[in-house]
Design a protein around this motif. Structure first.
Motif, mmCIF file in Angstrom:
data_model
loop_
_atom_site.group_PDB
_atom_site.id
_atom_site.type_symbol
_atom_site.label_atom_id
_atom_site.label_comp_id
_atom_site.label_asym_id
_atom_site.label_seq_id
_atom_site.Cartn_x
_atom_site.Cartn_y
_atom_site.Cartn_z
ATOM 1 N N ARG A 3 -5.614 9.966 7.070
ATOM 2 C CA ARG A 3 -5.215 8.850 6.080
ATOM 3 C C ARG A 3 -5.696 8.074 5.024
ATOM 4 O O ARG A 3 -6.949 7.437 5.397
ATOM 5 N N VAL A 4 -5.588 7.701 3.568
ATOM 6 C CA VAL A 4 -6.098 7.075 2.915
ATOM 7 C C VAL A 4 -4.997 6.328 2.387
ATOM 8 O O VAL A 4 -4.075 6.651 2.427
ATOM 9 N N LEU A 63 -12.327 1.171 2.234
ATOM 10 C CA LEU A 63 -13.049 2.247 1.989
ATOM 11 C C LEU A 63 -14.263 2.877 0.949
ATOM 12 O O LEU A 63 -15.396 2.902 0.804
ATOM 13 N N LEU A 64 -13.419 2.660 -0.657
ATOM 14 C CA LEU A 64 -14.739 2.396 -1.934
ATOM 15 C C LEU A 64 -13.598 1.423 -2.373
ATOM 16 O O LEU A 64 -12.229 1.617 -2.833
ATOM 17 N N CYS A 66 -6.420 15.199 0.516
ATOM 18 C CA CYS A 66 -6.926 15.668 -0.176
ATOM 19 C C CYS A 66 -6.481 15.825 -1.645
ATOM 20 O O CYS A 66 -6.527 17.097 -2.918
ATOM 21 N N TRP A 67 -5.378 15.051 -1.976
ATOM 22 C CA TRP A 67 -5.442 14.471 -3.322
ATOM 23 C C TRP A 67 -6.869 14.254 -4.103
ATOM 24 O O TRP A 67 -6.788 14.291 -4.927
ATOM 25 N N TYR A 94 1.309 -1.714 0.345
ATOM 26 C CA TYR A 94 0.056 0.059 -0.296
ATOM 27 C C TYR A 94 1.415 1.222 -0.237
ATOM 28 O O TYR A 94 1.657 1.063 0.483
ATOM 29 N N TYR A 95 0.449 2.423 -0.801
ATOM 30 C CA TYR A 95 0.780 3.880 -0.820
ATOM 31 C C TYR A 95 0.389 4.416 -0.107
ATOM 32 O O TYR A 95 -1.198 4.272 0.459
ATOM 33 N N ALA A 96 0.660 5.403 1.283
ATOM 34 C CA ALA A 96 -0.399 6.353 2.346
ATOM 35 C C ALA A 96 -0.883 7.681 0.884
ATOM 36 O O ALA A 96 0.074 7.728 0.309
#
Ligand SMILES: [Fe+2]
Length: 379
Positions: free
Chosen positions: A110-111, A88-89, A64-65, A58-60
């Motif tokens: 953070r996602v 999440l989506l 806001c991106w 994974y990348y965090a």
């Protein structure tokens, strides 16, 4: 599949991620942390010069991106209270945090995305660049990072296909740069740091040439729009375009000539001396060049005393915009790594340019550059 609202997302039933080859291990089978891998920094994710080796899942990314109301082509993940990764989506769904998307309370801090979604993320950012850079939660460092690396990618696409020369994407970047980057000193400082840091890293043509053109484009545009504050926006954008493409003629040179490590022979030099003219020809075929634009591309290697190339022009033949490009081009070349030498420290590069005044460069422009860059805390 059951879903519920919460945390601003459509949340699927929390599930463990499809970790392969084994839970919480990387591709080599090595044990990793509870996020399923080491989270890469944003710079590593966006940086076109880093390789994305498969060591993390994974990348965090900062929320806001993500633009509220836009369809996201990749899946988003979060971390549950117990530390598990949760969906999440799903991909291709509209990102719709509760509220207008500008309220920090309704956004997760953070996602995460899967590492193999990185190309989709980069193309998503590229397609929505204006909105991403304009996001109220985007700080100066984040704005600079997104702008700088995506600008490189767009410039690279054009430099590598000089025959097609589609300039729409680069013109959008230039408008954005003048609007948001150059008018915000804090972001400009962050962009300058990236420019300086990267100049010392890439030695091989054509990447070094493209990077150099990007950096000279940013720094020269900042300088002329600062000292000529009333320059009409349309003219500023045209001048900037010429700065970004001042070296496009280099793309016609054989690689072995540009990357040559020893002394160049006469044939190599005679080819190199042609690149400003080739640049004017390439650009002129697809764009109605103004005399100033043609002057920048064709004259950035001219010197005040007539010792430059390709036209051996002298001071009174050279416009302020051209003389600016000559100083910035040399200064940046000196602080850049080349296949045949390392980068000079900035102070030494400035001394080197000063030694070549007044025969080579305009002393007034050189002093103005020092003053303006110091004023904006770049030097
Ligand atoms: Fe050049």
């Amino acid at each position: 599949m059951e879903s519920s609202r919460g945390n601003g997302f459509d949340i699927h039933v929390p599930s463990r991620m499809p970790l392969s080859p084994g839970r919480n291990t990387d591709a080599s089978g090595k044990q990793t942390d509870r996020l399923g891998g080491r989270v890469r920094s944003l710079a590593r994710l966006l940086n076109p010069w880093t390789s994305h080796s498969p060591v993390s899942y994974y990348y965090a990314i900062p929320p806001c991106w993500l633009c509220p109301g836009k369809r996201i082509p990749f899946a988003l993940y979060g971390r549950s209270l117990s530390g598990e990764m949760v969906h999440l989506l799903p991909p291709h769904r509209v990102y719709n945090p509760v509220g207008d998307g500008h309220d920090r309370e309704t956004e997760p801090s953070r996602v995460f995305i899967r590492k193999d979604s990185a190309p989709d993320l980069i193309s998503y950012l590229d397609s929505n660049l204006d909105e991403v850079v304009d996001h109220p939660h985007m700080d100066a460092a984040g704005k600079a990072e997104v702008f700088y690396y995506l600008a490189y990618r767009r410039l690279e696409a054009v430099y590598r296909s000089p025959g097609r020369l589609v300039l729409t994407d680069v013109k959008q970047i230039i408008a954005l740069m003048i609007e948001q980057i150059i008018t915000c000193p804090e972001t400009l400082q962050q962009v300058y740091e990236l420019a300086q840091k990267n100049a010392g890293r890439i030695a091989e043509h054509p990447r070094s040439t493209i990077l150099h053109s990007l950096n000279v484009g940013i720094l020269s545009t900042f300088f002329v729009t600062t000292v000529l504050a009333h320059l009409p926006r349309g003219i500023a954008e045209e001048i900037a375009l010429a700065y970004f493409f001042h070296n496009i003629g280099m793309m016609l040179l054989p690689r072995d000539v540009v990357n040559h490590r020893g002394d160049l022979n006469d044939r190599a030099w005679s080819l190199i001396r042609q690149h400003p003219r080739w640049g004017v020809e390439i650009m002129g075929r697809r764009y109605p060049l103004t005399p100033e634009m043609g002057g920048i591309i064709g004259g950035h290697h001219e010197r005040l005393d007539g010792t430059g190339y390709p036209g051996a022009l002298t001071s009174h033949d050279l416009h302020f915009f051209v003389k600016t490009c000559a100083v910035m081009d040399t200064l940046h070349a000196l602080i850049s790594r080349r296949s045949y030498r390392g980068p000079l420290p900035l102070a030494e590069a400035l001394r080197e340019v000063r030694h070549r005044i007044p025969q080579g460069y305009d002393p007034r422009i050189f002093s103005q550059i020092i003053r303006v860059f110091r004023e904006y805390r770049l030097f």
